[in-house]
Design a protein around this motif. Structure first.
Motif, mmCIF file in Angstrom:
data_model
loop_
_atom_site.group_PDB
_atom_site.id
_atom_site.type_symbol
_atom_site.label_atom_id
_atom_site.label_comp_id
_atom_site.label_asym_id
_atom_site.label_seq_id
_atom_site.Cartn_x
_atom_site.Cartn_y
_atom_site.Cartn_z
ATOM 1 N N ASP A 1 0.832 -1.201 0.000
ATOM 2 C CA ASP A 1 0.000 0.000 0.000
ATOM 3 C C ASP A 1 0.870 1.256 0.000
ATOM 4 N N LEU B 1 2.045 2.173 -3.491
ATOM 5 C CA LEU B 1 1.051 2.910 -4.283
ATOM 6 C C LEU B 1 1.124 4.400 -3.991
ATOM 7 N N GLY C 1 2.187 7.784 -6.716
ATOM 8 C CA GLY C 1 1.144 8.747 -7.006
ATOM 9 C C GLY C 1 1.565 9.833 -7.966
ATOM 10 N N ASP D 1 -2.361 8.882 -11.961
ATOM 11 C CA ASP D 1 -3.459 8.322 -11.168
ATOM 12 C C ASP D 1 -4.030 7.076 -11.823
ATOM 13 N N ASP D 2 -4.096 7.073 -13.149
ATOM 14 C CA ASP D 2 -4.637 5.912 -13.855
ATOM 15 C C ASP D 2 -3.768 4.682 -13.637
ATOM 16 N N ARG D 3 -2.448 4.880 -13.704
ATOM 17 C CA ARG D 3 -1.537 3.747 -13.518
ATOM 18 C C ARG D 3 -1.590 3.232 -12.084
ATOM 19 N N VAL D 4 -1.695 4.148 -11.139
ATOM 20 C CA VAL D 4 -1.784 3.742 -9.734
ATOM 21 C C VAL D 4 -3.071 2.965 -9.490
ATOM 22 N N ASP D 5 -4.189 3.453 -10.039
ATOM 23 C CA ASP D 5 -5.463 2.755 -9.875
ATOM 24 C C ASP D 5 -5.414 1.369 -10.512
ATOM 25 N N SER D 6 -4.775 1.281 -11.682
ATOM 26 C CA SER D 6 -4.663 0.000 -12.359
ATOM 27 C C SER D 6 -3.832 -0.984 -11.534
ATOM 28 N N ALA E 1 -3.306 -0.838 -8.284
ATOM 29 C CA ALA E 1 -4.039 -1.149 -7.058
ATOM 30 C C ALA E 1 -5.082 -2.227 -7.325
ATOM 31 N N TYR E 2 -5.784 -2.115 -8.448
ATOM 32 C CA TYR E 2 -6.796 -3.123 -8.794
ATOM 33 C C TYR E 2 -6.147 -4.479 -9.054
ATOM 34 N N ARG F 1 -5.194 -5.962 -5.784
ATOM 35 C CA ARG F 1 -6.390 -6.380 -5.064
ATOM 36 C C ARG F 1 -6.860 -7.744 -5.575
#
Length: 217
Positions: free
Chosen positions: A83, A86, A90, A94-99, A101-102, A105
């Motif tokens: 975590d 991530l 930052g 943001d898109d790469r971080v969200d990808s 993170a998903y 997960r």
């Protein structure tokens, strides 16, 4: 990208193949890698070229070989540690971080399934995760290492990733033991290729038979 690394390694053994300079093939393959516009592939290829051309101490090779093992062990036992990673990423996008993170997960959900039967895996025919209502949830299986663990347990993980790492270790440590003149052989190029494949398998699952053939070689 691996083909470009292979061509550069071959150039250190033979200058021409069928009358064609090997460096021409390397330049074409490197250009094709850039045209593909895959950031991960470009980064790994650049690293591979640098490892092939620059002097690297034996201790550094060992660190590179151990890194995938540490990553997989940490993802399976202490996934929350990532975590913080991530947060550090930052500033990139943001898109790469969200990808990412998903993706992580989904790996956490799959790891939970794998721990049900950790030695030989749950099943090689597919698996699913469920929410609190018993409904099937969508989960992405991107990484070869987590697919191997869930489907075939630690046995399958050792078989898939271990095949790459064993071949990489033999090739890379051969360079560490050799002199500069004696380290021009194909073993070094094969070792670097398999190291790149191992790192790529931590995020993707392009496990083609070519890599198994290279590892056997």
């Amino acid at each position: 990208g691996c083909s470009a690394v292979a061509a550069l390694a071959l150039h250190r053994v033979r200058e021409k193949v069928a009358g064609v300079p090997v460096l021409v093939a390397f330049a074409a393959l490197a250009a094709a890698t850039l045209v593909c516009k895959s950031l991960g592939a470009i980064v790994l290829t650049t690293i591979g070229i640098a490892l092939l051309l620059l002097p690297v101490p034996g201790a550094a090779w060992i660190v590179l070989l151990v890194m995938p093992l540490v990553y997989m062990a940490t993802r399976l036992t202490e996934p929350k540690l990532f975590d913080d990673v991530l947060g550090l990423l930052g500033f990139v996008s943001d898109d790469r971080v969200d990808s990412l993170a998903y993706r992580w997960r989904c790996e956490d959900l799959l790891a939970g399934i794998g721990w049900q039967k950790p030695w030989f895996g749950v099943t090689g025919r597919g698996y699913a995760t469920y929410d609190e209502y018993g409904e099937v949830t969508r989960v992405v299986t991107d990484s070869l290492w987590i697919i191997s663990f869930v489907g075939f347990g630690f046995t399958g993980l050792a078989g898939s990733m271990g095949t790459f790492l064993l071949g990489a270790g033999r090739g890379l440590l051969a360079r560490a033991r050799a002199t500069v003149a004696g380290a021009r052989g194909a073993e070094v190029g094969i070792g670097i290729m398999l190291l790149l494949v191992t790192f790529d398998s931590l995020a993707n699952a392009f496990a083609t038979p070519v890599w198994v053939l290279v590892a056997g070689a």
